[in-house]
Design an enzyme around this catalytic site. Structure first.
Site, mmCIF file in Angstrom:
data_model
loop_
_atom_site.group_PDB
_atom_site.id
_atom_site.type_symbol
_atom_site.label_atom_id
_atom_site.label_comp_id
_atom_site.label_asym_id
_atom_site.label_seq_id
_atom_site.Cartn_x
_atom_site.Cartn_y
_atom_site.Cartn_z
ATOM 1 N N GLU A 35 -75.037 -21.518 47.103
ATOM 2 C CA GLU A 35 -74.481 -20.465 46.234
ATOM 3 C C GLU A 35 -74.140 -21.060 44.880
ATOM 4 O OE1 GLU A 35 -73.390 -17.601 44.230
ATOM 5 O OE2 GLU A 35 -73.923 -16.990 46.273
ATOM 6 N N GLY A 40 -69.793 -14.522 48.687
ATOM 7 C CA GLY A 40 -69.646 -13.066 48.779
ATOM 8 C C GLY A 40 -70.531 -12.350 47.785
ATOM 9 N N ILE A 184 -73.899 3.694 40.435
ATOM 10 C CA ILE A 184 -73.054 2.862 39.568
ATOM 11 C C ILE A 184 -72.608 3.645 38.337
ATOM 12 C CG2 ILE A 184 -72.990 0.795 38.097
ATOM 13 C CD1 ILE A 184 -74.814 -0.576 40.162
ATOM 14 N N GLY A 271 -80.445 0.666 36.469
ATOM 15 C CA GLY A 271 -81.161 -0.026 37.540
ATOM 16 C C GLY A 271 -80.946 -1.512 37.519
ATOM 17 N N HIS A 450 -59.728 18.474 66.163
ATOM 18 C CA HIS A 450 -59.150 19.430 65.205
ATOM 19 C C HIS A 450 -57.692 19.041 64.939
ATOM 20 C CE1 HIS A 450 -58.232 23.291 63.322
ATOM 21 N NE2 HIS A 450 -57.115 23.293 64.033
#
Length: 471
Positions: A35, A40, A184, A271, A450
């Site tokens: 990473e 994350g 977005i 996009g 309900h």
């Protein structure tokens, strides 16, 4: 230095990558994650989660402003944008730490740095500490995507923003232009409108949230217009310039005329672009189209040992789709390495739900009514309004509807489309129904509790067959 030989290396730690790593570890594989930024990925740190935190603040603020409708008094209400943003960042940080904990718990080695594939099964990781070479039997590419820029007006973070800038604004926009009305764009339009900005949305298609059912688009446009937004469909941005005072947009309207308008800020939400350049895919011959990696149903690329999941593969580009693909790929890799107890299934994209957290919320799964008819189905569709539901009226959230689309011949649920309070939570009922291949009778014979909003799901199904009880 950690052992640099693994069964699996995952490049990217977003909701696709880290979930793939966890599932592979559960299946006994030796796993590493590479990473370059934050564990994350975008979703936890700059996307789904922190935007939901912002939208929750806007929702509470909206409710406070309408306290009188609930028999309550609230005076001198104001929003503190810095504090709202601070809360959102705190939520993101908490989840980032959660992923760090999950990596440790599952004994997944994390290599922080930028990864580059030098050969099948080989990745070089460059960080401030230097370069290290890792090898693995299999590699999953899960590098995600970034916001697409307007070619003639790249985002500068000052006046022209992407979602990242919009999440940590230096100041509150007074007049905001939102370009694009997908999830977005519409979420930020809704947020800033609730926070007090004057918002204009420009969408080049003939309706907003164009992937949704036409009835949902029409209802949402009406609702947002009533809340004070200006919505321009069938319109395009011909030019966008910015200076210290704001932005000037040349907007081509439905009639083909170009008008110049001034705004304090603009958000570009047109996009995404996959992050597939400069990671070594081209020299290895990985098949791509416009940067999007081609895979089979089990997420294999055309190069043995290289797999791809999430936003680098064909859409829909959603976090939950990426996570599910991560599980599929991890299980297929474990099977390839000799695990006979695991049985990966190919992804069925028709069962992937979509959620938009504007006010009112939008959620859907499967085919729209128009797409079902286009595909040659004879359809039965039922719509039930929120105004006919006791819980919705008690909540003071009586605007919206639920629509279900069935195959008239077989009773198969083809699609479900909702707009209104908490529909992002309700959609999962229909998603399970689609996955389990339930038919109209299964829904009709289910007892719904309900008073709940979920009763509208039941009524919508009944309505498709002329049997609705409360309308």
């Amino acid at each position: 230095m950690a052992d640099a030989t693994y069964d699996l290396i995952v490049l990217g730690s977003g909701p696709g990558g880290y979930v793939a790593a966890i599932r592979a570890a559960q299946l006994g594989l030796k796993v590493a994650i590479v990473e370059r930024e934050l564990l994350g990925g975008i979703c936890l740190n700059w996307g789904c989660i922190p935007t939901k935190a912002l939208l929750r603040s806007a929702e509470v603020f909206h409710n406070m402003k309408h306290a009188a409708a609930y028999g309550l008094k609230a005076e001198k209400i104001e929003a503190d944008l810095d504090a709202v943003v601070k809360r959102s960042r705190g939520v993101a940080k908490q989840l980032n730490q959660g992923v760090t904990h999950l990596m440790k718990k599952n004994k997944i080695t994390v290599h922080m740095g930028t990864g580059f594939l030098t050969a099948p099964g080989k990745i070089d990781v460059t960080s401030e500490k230097g370069k290290e070479s890792l090898t693995a039997k299999h590699i999953i590419v899960a590098t995600g995507a970034r916001a697409r820029d307007l070619p003639f007006a790249p985002a500068d973070g000052k006046r022209i923003w992407t979602y990242r800038h919009a999440m940590v604004p230096a100041e509150m926009p007074t007049e905001l232009l939102v370009i694009g009305s997908g999830a977005i764009g519409i979420e930020f339009a809704s947020f800033y409108n609730d926070m007090g900005a004057k918002v204009t949305v420009v969408e080049m298609m003939d309706r907003i949230v164009p992937v949704e059912d036409a009835d949902v688009s029409a209802f949402l446009e009406k609702s947002l217009t009533k809340q004070g937004l200006t919505i321009m469909t069938g319109a395009g941005i011909e030019g966008l310039t910015s200076d210290a005072k704001g932005v000037t947009a040349k907007i081509k309207g439905k009639d083909g005329k170009i008008a110049e308008q001034k705004f304090s800020h603009a958000i570009v939400a047109i996009g995404i672009v996959p992050n597939t350049e400069n990671i070594g895919l081209e020299p290895l011959g990985v098949k791509m189209e416009r940067g999007i990696i081609a895979t089979d149903g089990l997420m294999r690329t055309n190069v043995p040992g290289i797999w791809a999941i999430g936003d680098v593969t064909p859409g829909p580009w959603l976090a939950h789709k990426a996570s599910h693909e991560g599980v599929i790929a991890a299980e297929a890799i474990a099977q390839a390495l000799g695990n006979k107890d695991v049985h990966p299934h190919a992804m069925d994209k028709s069962n992937i739900p979509g959620c938009t957290y504007c006010h009112p919320q939008v959620a859907s799964v499967g085919l729209t009514e128009a797409k079902a008819k286009e595909a040659g189905y004879s359809v039965k569709a039922g719509t039930f309004p929120f105004i006919g539901n006791g819980k919705a009226i008690a909540l003071g959230e009586a605007e919206g509807f639920i629509k279900t689309v069935f195959d008239a011949k077989t009773g198969e649920l083809l699609g479900a489309h909702m707009v209104g309070a908490e529909v992002t939570e309700l959609i999962q009922g229909y998603t399970i129904g689609k996955q389990a291949e339930l038919v109209e009778q299964d829904f009709m014979q289910t007892v719904f509790p309900h008073p709940t909003l979920s009763e509208m799901m039941h009524e919508s199904v009944l309505g498709a067959y002329g049997r609705a009880l409360h309308i």
